[in-house]
Enzyme design. Sequence first.
Site, mmCIF file in Angstrom:
data_model
loop_
_atom_site.group_PDB
_atom_site.id
_atom_site.type_symbol
_atom_site.label_atom_id
_atom_site.label_comp_id
_atom_site.label_asym_id
_atom_site.label_seq_id
_atom_site.Cartn_x
_atom_site.Cartn_y
_atom_site.Cartn_z
ATOM 1 N N ASP A 1 36.855 44.462 47.077
ATOM 2 C CA ASP A 1 37.993 43.619 46.693
ATOM 3 C C ASP A 1 38.797 44.329 45.618
ATOM 4 O OD1 ASP A 1 37.332 41.487 48.396
ATOM 5 O OD2 ASP A 1 35.910 40.688 46.944
ATOM 6 N N ASP B 1 40.947 39.241 53.384
ATOM 7 C CA ASP B 1 40.901 37.861 52.891
ATOM 8 C C ASP B 1 42.286 37.214 52.977
ATOM 9 O OD1 ASP B 1 38.212 38.212 52.221
ATOM 10 O OD2 ASP B 1 38.693 38.828 50.177
#
Length: 217
Positions: A146, A180
């Site tokens: 991420d 995401d």
Amino acid sequence: MKYRHVVFIVILILAIDQALKFWIKTHMFMQEEFIIFPNWFRIHFIENEGMAYGLKFGGDFGKILLTLFRLVAVVVGFVYMKRLVKEKYSTGLLICGSLILAGAAGNLIDSMFYGLIFNDSIGYEVAKFLPSGGGYGSFLHGRVVDMLYFPIYEGYLPKWIPFKGGDYFVFFRPVFNIADAAISVGVITILLFQKRFLGKHMQPSGGEKAIVKDTIS
């Protein structure tokens, strides 16, 4: 919209997602960050072993279960998207479905292979691709990369706010990735425009209307 367009969207999102993750892994150490726009957008490198936005599920067994679930979901997703294309669902729904499918596949790649092809980002060490000593984990035990962080607001909440008044608050706190974001955009758009996307397919055909009319008469 044709099925090849769905495949193109998935491949495009996957390419962007994986290219950015690869760059992050091979150029940044854990918790390192670059400020892109002061006060609201940063590239902040973290990894997580669970679901989107750093959520976790059931430890080591949960990790394997989640990865296998993603694998099944991606396979079923491609089959289902082909059916939606064949039945001529709206372009908007197909695009959103493609985004969700691409996002699931993007994080699936991390979970399945990153433990094998990268070593750990420890301290100020940057991970190496295909290290001689092997990766940091085994098959299905990779961690999801991420990096997108949008702390639009940071500060203490007014004391008059119930329960959280006076607490330090960050919005938006979760760090996420392109995959995401693709899933979130796809799901939220479908929820907002579900009547437009699904309306004509939920309406009975002319023959069905006639049957209903005769039955009522």
